[in-house]
Write an enzyme that holds these catalytic residues in place. Structure first.
Site, PDB file in Angstrom:
ATOM      1  N   ASN A   1       0.841  -1.151  -0.113  1.00 38.59           N
ATOM      2  CA  ASN A   1      -0.077  -0.045   0.095  1.00 38.59           C
ATOM      3  C   ASN A   1       1.032   1.163  -0.046  1.00 38.59           C
ATOM      4  OD1 ASN A   1      -1.515   2.114   1.653  1.00 38.59           O
ATOM      5  ND2 ASN A   1      -3.127   0.909   1.140  1.00 38.59           N
TER       6      ASN A   1
ATOM      7  N   CYS B   1      -5.551  10.592   1.068  1.00 39.88           N
ATOM      8  CA  CYS B   1      -4.926  11.334   2.069  1.00 39.88           C
ATOM      9  C   CYS B   1      -4.409  12.633   1.416  1.00 39.88           C
ATOM     10  CB  CYS B   1      -3.201  10.750   2.185  1.00 39.88           C
ATOM     11  SG  CYS B   1      -2.796  10.661   0.491  1.00 39.88           S
TER      12      CYS B   1
END
Ligand SMILES: Cc1cc2nc3c(=O)[nH]c(=O)nc-3n(C[C@H](O)[C@H](O)[C@H](O)COP(=O)(O)O)c2cc1C
Length: 307
Positions: A103, A134
């Site tokens: 990831n 994010c």
């Protein structure tokens, strides 16, 4: 019985899993932490903790709060960095039967590009999962995955810098998740996973302050399952790449719901904190269901609730 699933049919390398049960990023470390607890090689795939270019310390404490049927976390991407993943973890993974997916997360599009380049061709890494939930530093902190354009830009960039299969992980913190899903599929995502955590907060009334050190956090666990299921169902109807369902999966029946909604694979996350064997329990329960129902191939169940 055939439980195998191909998650990157259009990619040269492909991403063939022996079964559809994976672990969710950030809830299963690097896999190594769990290998003494049960035979992790039996899982479909392991997704490691979110990896950044450089090691990160994460957010101030406290970073975890229990909520009704869920957990709020603000870990803030504490991780060992791509260099240590390549040097210390990948050589271990290379000896495993179970594929490991890294990831990745960046604060700029360039960081995603660099991560994709550094991890390409490293033995032991089977695919990348791109966390677009994010903040984009250059866009004032809005999540990359909140809008279709930046989500597609990250996808195109990662695809251009790796030959590994690319799974793009969607955030639920967006107005129209189907639109974002279509954009990343058109940009070349081999598969789409969803959902990441939902934004939330808790206030400590005795201190009259937000409980988490960084005020807001991400909600996960059974509390988010109906929302996740709705989004997986919606996205599976909007794109023609494989979809991986995530969100509150704790029991085999939870996993089956996501598969019947259209997910080709599933990830078990927060459930690992209360039952480290949860992914294996989910897998064994799905196998039992197939036996009981006379299902020969998992493909018969994928999207069954849509037909
Ligand atoms: C403590 C914690 C850390 C997480 N870290 C990451 C991460 O590094 N990268 C990522 O893409 N998702 C991360 N997630 C999100 C999970 O992978 C998953 O998408 C989410 O928790 C929903 O699934 P669940 O309800 O089964 O936990 C994290 C979740 C938790 C609870």
């Amino acid at each position: 019985m055939n439980l195998s699933v191909q998650l990157a049919p259009k990619n040269k390398r492909g991403l063939l899993l022996a079964n559809p049960v994976m672990t969710a990023s950030g809830t299963f470390g690097y896999g190594t932490e769990y290998s003494h607890l049960f035979d992790i090689q039996r899982l479909g795939a392991i997704v490691c903790k979110g990896t950044t270019l450089k090691p990160r310390e994460g957010n101030p404490q406290p970073r975890l709060a229990e909520t009704p049927s869920g957990v709020l976390n603000s870990i803030g991407l504490q991780n060992i960095g791509a260099g240590a993943v390549i040097k210390e973890k990948a050589p271990i993974w290379a000896g495993w039967r179970v594929p490991v997916i890294v990831n990745i997360v960046g604060e700029t599009v360039d960081e995603y590009a660099q991560l994709a380049r550094e991890l390409d061709g490293v033995a032991g890494i089977s695919a990348l999962e791109v966390n677009i939930g994010c903040p984009n530093i250059k866009a004032g902190g809005a999540e990359f995955g909140a809008k279709p354009e930046p989500a597609a830009e990250v996808t195109t960039t990662v695809k251009a810098n790796t030959s590994l299969p690319v799974v793009v992980k969607l955030t639920p913190n967006t107005a129209d998740i189907a639109q974002v899903a279509r954009a990343v599929a058109e940009a070349g995502a081999d598969a789409i996973s969803l959902i990441n955590t939902l934004k939330g907060m808790v206030i400590d009334t005795s201190r009259r302050r937000p409980l988490l050190g960084s005020i807001f956090g991400g909600l996960s666990g059974p509390a988010i399952k109906p929302v996740a299921l709705y989004m997986v169902y919606t996205v599976a109807g909007a794109v023609d790449v494989p979809v991986i369902g995530i969100g509150g999966i704790t029991t085999p029946s939870d996993g089956l719901e996501f598969i019947m909604a259209g997910a080709s694979a599933i990830q078990v996350g927060t459930a690992n904190f209360t039952n480290p064997r949860a992914p294996l329990d989910v897998l064994e329960g799905i196998e039992q269901f197939m036996k009981d129902e006379g299902v020969k191939d998992i493909a018969e169940l994928i999207g069954a609730a849509r037909r």
